[in-house]
Structure formats: C-alpha cells, structure tokens
Design a protein around this motif. Sequence first.
Motif, PDB file in Angstrom:
ATOM      1  N   ALA A 133       0.802  -1.231   0.000  1.00 19.47           N
ATOM      2  CA  ALA A 133       0.000   0.000   0.000  1.00 19.47           C
ATOM      3  C   ALA A 133       0.829   1.272   0.000  1.00 19.47           C
ATOM      4  N   VAL A 134       1.900   1.277  -0.771  1.00 19.58           N
ATOM      5  CA  VAL A 134       2.667   2.510  -0.952  1.00 19.58           C
ATOM      6  C   VAL A 134       1.764   3.550  -1.626  1.00 19.58           C
ATOM      7  N   GLY A 135       1.747   4.764  -1.089  1.00 20.06           N
ATOM      8  CA  GLY A 135       0.965   5.830  -1.726  1.00 20.06           C
ATOM      9  C   GLY A 135      -0.529   5.626  -1.647  1.00 20.06           C
ATOM     10  N   ASN A 136      -0.993   4.962  -0.601  1.00 17.26           N
ATOM     11  CA  ASN A 136      -2.432   4.712  -0.417  1.00 17.26           C
ATOM     12  C   ASN A 136      -3.184   6.045  -0.343  1.00 17.26           C
ATOM     13  N   THR A 137      -4.151   6.224  -1.252  1.00 19.15           N
ATOM     14  CA  THR A 137      -4.994   7.432  -1.262  1.00 19.15           C
ATOM     15  C   THR A 137      -4.151   8.706  -1.263  1.00 19.15           C
ATOM     16  N   MET A 138      -3.070   8.652  -2.009  1.00 19.87           N
ATOM     17  CA  MET A 138      -2.170   9.809  -2.045  1.00 19.87           C
ATOM     18  C   MET A 138      -2.741  10.881  -2.966  1.00 19.87           C
ATOM     19  N   ASN A 139      -2.517  12.123  -2.578  1.00 17.40           N
ATOM     20  CA  ASN A 139      -3.068  13.251  -3.324  1.00 17.40           C
ATOM     21  C   ASN A 139      -2.044  13.834  -4.293  1.00 17.40           C
ATOM     22  N   ASP A 140      -0.808  13.900  -3.844  1.00 17.32           N
ATOM     23  CA  ASP A 140       0.234  14.544  -4.643  1.00 17.32           C
ATOM     24  C   ASP A 140       1.591  14.170  -4.058  1.00 17.32           C
ATOM     25  N   GLY A 141       2.642  14.292  -4.876  1.00 19.82           N
ATOM     26  CA  GLY A 141       3.991  14.019  -4.394  1.00 19.82           C
ATOM     27  C   GLY A 141       4.705  13.014  -5.268  1.00 19.82           C
ATOM     28  N   LYS A 142       5.921  12.655  -4.842  1.00 20.38           N
ATOM     29  CA  LYS A 142       6.699  11.725  -5.658  1.00 20.38           C
ATOM     30  C   LYS A 142       7.364  10.690  -4.767  1.00 20.38           C
ATOM     31  N   ILE A 143       7.352   9.441  -5.241  1.00 18.02           N
ATOM     32  CA  ILE A 143       7.989   8.359  -4.493  1.00 18.02           C
ATOM     33  C   ILE A 143       8.932   7.634  -5.446  1.00 18.02           C
ATOM     34  N   ILE A 144      10.177   7.492  -5.035  1.00 15.11           N
ATOM     35  CA  ILE A 144      11.126   6.744  -5.858  1.00 15.11           C
ATOM     36  C   ILE A 144      11.632   5.575  -5.023  1.00 15.11           C
ATOM     37  N   VAL A 145      11.387   4.354  -5.485  1.00 16.99           N
ATOM     38  CA  VAL A 145      11.790   3.176  -4.714  1.00 16.99           C
ATOM     39  C   VAL A 145      12.936   2.470  -5.439  1.00 16.99           C
ATOM     40  N   HIS A 146      14.096   2.476  -4.811  1.00 15.75           N
ATOM     41  CA  HIS A 146      15.229   1.743  -5.378  1.00 15.75           C
ATOM     42  C   HIS A 146      15.127   0.295  -4.942  1.00 15.75           C
ATOM     43  N   GLY A 147      14.159  -0.376  -5.470  1.00 15.31           N
ATOM     44  CA  GLY A 147      13.885  -1.747  -5.072  1.00 15.31           C
ATOM     45  C   GLY A 147      12.534  -2.131  -5.625  1.00 15.31           C
ATOM     46  N   SER A 148      11.841  -3.038  -4.951  1.00 17.23           N
ATOM     47  CA  SER A 148      10.503  -3.445  -5.399  1.00 17.23           C
ATOM     48  C   SER A 148       9.458  -3.015  -4.380  1.00 17.23           C
ATOM     49  N   CYS A 149       8.187  -3.147  -4.789  1.00 14.51           N
ATOM     50  CA  CYS A 149       7.059  -2.717  -3.961  1.00 14.51           C
ATOM     51  C   CYS A 149       6.116  -3.888  -3.746  1.00 14.51           C
ATOM     52  N   GLY A 150       5.416  -3.877  -2.639  1.00 12.96           N
ATOM     53  CA  GLY A 150       4.444  -4.941  -2.363  1.00 12.96           C
ATOM     54  C   GLY A 150       3.116  -4.722  -3.067  1.00 12.96           C
ATOM     55  N   ASP A 151       2.045  -5.255  -2.461  1.00 13.21           N
ATOM     56  CA  ASP A 151       0.713  -5.195  -3.064  1.00 13.21           C
ATOM     57  C   ASP A 151       0.078  -3.807  -2.914  1.00 13.21           C
ATOM     58  N   THR A 152      -0.957  -3.602  -3.707  1.00  8.62           N
ATOM     59  CA  THR A 152      -1.820  -2.405  -3.677  1.00  8.62           C
ATOM     60  C   THR A 152      -1.073  -1.081  -3.654  1.00  8.62           C
TER      61      THR A 152
END
Lengths: 249, 501
Positions: free
Chosen positions: A81-100
């Motif tokens: 649930a990275v960025g759950n119901t996010m309105n604005d912004g930036k996310i950079i993941v040097h790797g992998s992400c889970g579900d949702t």
Amino acid sequence: MGQNMKTIDALNMNYRDLNNLISETAEVDKNITLGNVYGQRYIGRGLPKKVKIKIYGTPGNDMAAYMDGAELEIFGNAQDAVGNTMNDGKIIVHGSCGDTAGYSMRGGEIYVEGNVGYRVGIHMKEYREMKPIIVAGGKAGDFLGEYMAGGAIILLGMNLKKDEDLTGRFCGTGMHGGTIYLNGKTEKYKLGKEAVKVKLDETDITFLKKHIDLYSKYFKKDLTALKPELFVKYCAVNKNPYKNMYCRY
Amino acid sequence: MSIDFNTPAFEVIRDEKRCIQCKVCVQQCANSVHAYDEEEDIVKADDMKCVNCHRCVLLCPTRALKIKKYSLEFKENANWTSTAINEIYKQAQTGGVLLSSMGNPKPFPIYWDKMLLNASQVTNPSIDPLREPMETKVMLGRKPEKLEFDLNGKLITEIPPQLELNIPIMFSAMSYGSISRNAHESLARAASELGIFYNTGEGGLNRDFYKYGKNTIVQVASGRFGVNKDYLNAGAAIEIKIGQGAKPGIGGHLPGEKVDEDVSATRMIPEGSDAISPAPHHDIYSIEDLRQLIYSLKEVTDYKKPVFVKIAAVHNAAAIASGIARAGADAIVIDGFRGGTGAAPTRVRDNVGIPVELALATIDQRLREEGIRNQVSIIAAGSIRNSADIVKAIALGADAVYIASAAVIALGCHMCHACSTGKCNWGIATQEPELVKRLNPDIMYKRLINLISAWNHEIQEILGGMGINAIDSLRGNRLMLRGIDINDKELEILGIKYAGE
Ligand code: SF4
Ligand code: SF4
C-alpha cells in the motif's frame, strides 16, 4: 545532500513517535534522511510539498498514505500500500514494492525500480489537472489497475526471466478510466473484460518517452534500447461499464 | 419486440369535476406522467410511469388527484404474488439485476414492536422532565480503563478523542451525489444547530460545507472518493464504511449520469464517470488490516478524531464487532437490514443481513463478556422510526443511533422507493437542478430540528417515567425491556424477560 540535511535514526522507534518526529523536523528542515528504518508504517503520511525524505532500510505498509506533495526516496524495498490514497507528491523506490501500491491515488508519481505486487494501481483516479502515474521497471502481479478510474500505469518489463510474464491475471478488470502501458503485451486471457487494447498515438509516445527518461535518470540506467513505439496501450472499454446491468424497479 | 407484460403499479385518478386544467401536475411530475391534451382540453395521465410519490396530489390546487394501487389482480396465490410475477416479467424483458431503493419492505419481524418499556410506580418515583433536570447528552468514543491523577488532583490519563452529542441521535451517511446539495445543506445546518452530527457518506465533502465541520462525520469507503488530508481533518470524526445494512457485502455504484460538475468536484472524479466503490476495501482483508487503516487515519489527523467503523448487521456481527474494538476503533456502527439506500440489488436488500435489534443485543453482550465494552461506543442504525425505538436501542446497549430514512421523510420524502431513477420529485435523491430547487434548505433544516427536538422531548418523558434522569443510566439497562409475542430464543438473544415476568 548539501544543504542542511537532518538525519533521524529510526532504530527501535515506533511509528507514531517516528512520524511525529518527521513532522516536527519538517517544520524546520525540509530535507530529512531516515536511517535504520525497519517496517515503521505510514512514513510520509499527509506530508506537504517541499518536504524531501531519503529513507534507508525498509519502510512499512501505507508509506505515503494521503501524502500531499512531499518527495520520498527509498533505498531498499517498500512494503504494501505505498501511496495509499495519495493526493500529490513523488515516491522513488530503489527496489521493489508490495501489493496495492497506489491504491486510490489521485495525484503524484510512484517510480519503482523493480517489480510491483498484486492489485497495483487499484482504483487510481484522476481529477482535473491531477493525473497519478506509476512506473515500474519490472513486472506486476494479478489485478493490475483493477477498477482503475484514471491516471497511468507504465510497466517497463525489464529483466524478466524467460518464463516470467509482464503481468498477472485480471489485468485492468473493472477498469473505467485511465491507461495502462505495457512494454510487451499481456495475454488476452489475462485481460479483464472491461479493458481493451488501443493504438498508441503521438501523445502516448511523448508521454512514455518522458517517463522512461525520468526512470533512467532516477535509477541511473541506460534505457535507450527501450522503444516507446512498441509499447501496448490498454484503456477502459467505457467509463460506465455497468450501465446496462440493472433494471430499476 | 415482444409486448411488455408489466402493468402499472399505480393508477392516477383525476376528478374531472375538480380539475381546472391548470397543468401544475404536468410541471411537477418529473416522471412525465401527466400531459395536457390541447385538442380535448383535458389533462391525461400515463399510469405506467407513476411511482406514487404524492407530489402532484399535494400540489394540485383543487385536490383533484388521487393515486391508488392499480387494481389489476392475478388469480389469488399466496406463493406466486403479483410482485413475484412482475419481477419475473421485468427480468425476462431486460435481463437486468433488479435494483431497488429505500429499505427492506418485506414483513420480517420488527423487534422494536415486540419490546415494551418499563415505568416506575410507587417504589421508585418517576421524574417530570419539564421541571427537573434530565440529561440526554452522550459522549461517543473510547473510554479509558481507569483515570489517574497526580498529587495535585490533576488528571494525567490521556483521554481518547470523544464526540459530544446533545441528543443521542445523528444523521446517517447519505452521500453527496445520492442525495442533493440542498438535502445535504439541510442536514448539516440542522446538525450544527442541534449540537449533533451528520455524515457525509462516501461522496466527499463539498468545499461549501467545510464550515459545518464541527458537526460533520466524514466517511471513508472503499472508493475513497474525495478523501484527502483536508477532508479527513475537516470533520469531527471519521467513519470507515465496511458495509451497509441495505446491501451487506455489496459495493456502491453511482451512475455517471448523476456525476455532474458539483458532484464531480466533491468526489474528485471526472464528470460523467461512474463512481464505483468496490465491495471490499482492497487494503483490508483482516482485522489487522482494518487496524492499519484505522491508524493511518489517526496518524493523518494527529489522533484528534474518533474513528468509527460501520458494518452491516450480519450473522456473526458480534465476533466482528469484537475484532473492530480490538483493532482500535473508537465506535462501532451496526446497520440493520432494514436500513435505507439510494440503490441496492433487490435480492440483496430483501434477503441479506439481520435485524439491528438482534445484532445490537449480541454485540453489546459479547463486548461486555469480553470486558471491552468500554473500549468502544456502539451506534445503532437501520430504520429507527421514532423515539421509542431509540429508547429501546439504548436499553439494548447502544450509545446513540443514526437515522437516515426518518430524516429524509422529515425533508419530504414520500417513500416511493424510486431514488435510483434520480428523478426524486421532492428534490432529495436527485441532482437535477430543477428538482433540487424544490427543497428549500432554509425551511427544511427547521423541520429536522423540529423532529429531533420532539423526539428528544419524548425520550426525556419516557426516561422520567422510568425514574431515570440521565440517558447514561439507561444504556444496556435491559431490565427496562420486556418481550411480547416472541419465543424463548428471541428473548435469550435480546437478553430480556417476557412481559409479566
Ligand atoms: S410520479 Fe408522483 S407526481 Fe408523478 S403522477 Fe405519480 S404521484 Fe404524481
Ligand atoms: S427520496 Fe425521493 S425518490 Fe427516494 S423514496 Fe423519497 S421521495 Fe421517493
């Protein structure tokens, strides 16, 4: 780095204390580094524009929930649930992400170097000038873009093994808006019945170029071999998919 | 095309002697039932389109109109009723899932009507609420295990956030989109003036209504429409909607045609786009996940707002409620199967879920047995019709109740069950500007105030009769209830004795 970068050692801190400390710190220093992050939830929740956080370790679920403009860069994997119901912004993941990842996000960008899990981009929306974007370097699990109502998901499909597929099953199921771009196609049987393949146009290619360039910049990769023209685009069959399903009574 | 087997449900009866061809009915009926025939100089009606909303009847200046049940009979058959037959005609013709509005109309037992209240005689004097203090204020929220004070007598226990209600009644969730702007405004203004709360429903909160935030509960449902940091902080409490009594286990679906400019801005989705709420929250598959959402909401509102969790009354509601309490919710909303809705699949509305009375009794009992009743407040919902229902609900263990159908009836709803058409002639369940205008919030909010004030009076009267001077002393006080015309099992579940015992 450079300007007064504030460092917080997150070791043994519970999430409530950590998130409070981040909020307090952000009042003074907009640039924050978190070290030793071990699964603390909600990092970046609701944070506004101009706040920039570098995260070392593994942030917990619901990272960037309701985030409102901040930038997070994660040196490690992110959980669900990275960025759950996010309105604005930036996310950079040097790797992998889970579900949702990107559940119901309405704006902002998520760049994931590697793969993403199940139900990524579920119920992403868009609203006026807000158009959320998820870009992942690898593959995605089942239900990519389920109920998608807006925004864009781009899968670059790099580093797949021979027998690995770009997406799981039920891709775009329940889709009623937004766009999914795949570097390669997904098998017909994997596509939700509400999603349909559409031809790329110039705007799509410019859009893809822009985000591929950003990806190579963020993750320092040479992607000149990736050809935006060869991407496959999926859209919603229509934005009122269940219109004729009911009889009023 | 095959012929339409369906016959009209209602018959419009016009007294030609009274009709003056003023055409008010023609203008008033959004279903285009009435039409003026110039040649014959008469007003005619197409019965087929009538939903029996009474609009034309009430506005006809000469009282020339009556609506009657269409008197076409099928051969009598207790099994194959006309409803059962007509439903098959409808589905055979359209292939559609039957969609209905408002609450379950079937003749299931109504336990409110099978419970009688007590009053004091001789030994415990009754109280006259008109002349003696009578407290109906309640505080909703998690109550601490114990209170600790420092040596100077100062409270050191951190008290979790509480909602203070002057009267134990709130307006239940009805989204902006399913009901009109003017209906919302009426609810918001009435709640503010009464010192109670109204609920935004899952459709977001219009910027113009942020000013009523102190009396607003903002809802978060699976579609997360209009949910952002500002919205979550705009209200006094947050409600996570897991389920709804009228359609347990079913998601929501606001058709694109109801998403006009204003609704689109409130929900933060494009105009004309369907607003689909998935059946589950896809970040909640367990009690642990629910806890994660509860705490994400607490995190982003600085732990200042109570978080409610609303579920439909289903078979194992008590166990679920225990999980909700343990997940950290401040209040549980339990919505019975008679709760209203703008639109629900008919079969689900009429067959899924259980009466709120039974669910409420078992939840209160279970939480007491587990010693965690103080950790959550309980709000009962799902067709509370009057003040006596409220008194009974509180005696069964509720802290407060939610009303929605009763509130829209106060606003002029005539229970025609046609909300899903979007053509509510009373300006409630519609977004058509011409219809919305018919509901004047300046007048209507006062009707809500009247209703709630009257009910509050009645509650005080009944409490006084029991010799109780504070609503807190009634909560879970099942000795004040007796059953009538129900069996032993029902008595056991309700936790009450039979009348005369
Ligand atoms: S739908 Fe309402 S307004 Fe129209 S004819 Fe029937 S009762 Fe009258
Ligand atoms: S809200 Fe309007 S459409 Fe719905 S039942 Fe009431 S009067 Fe009929």
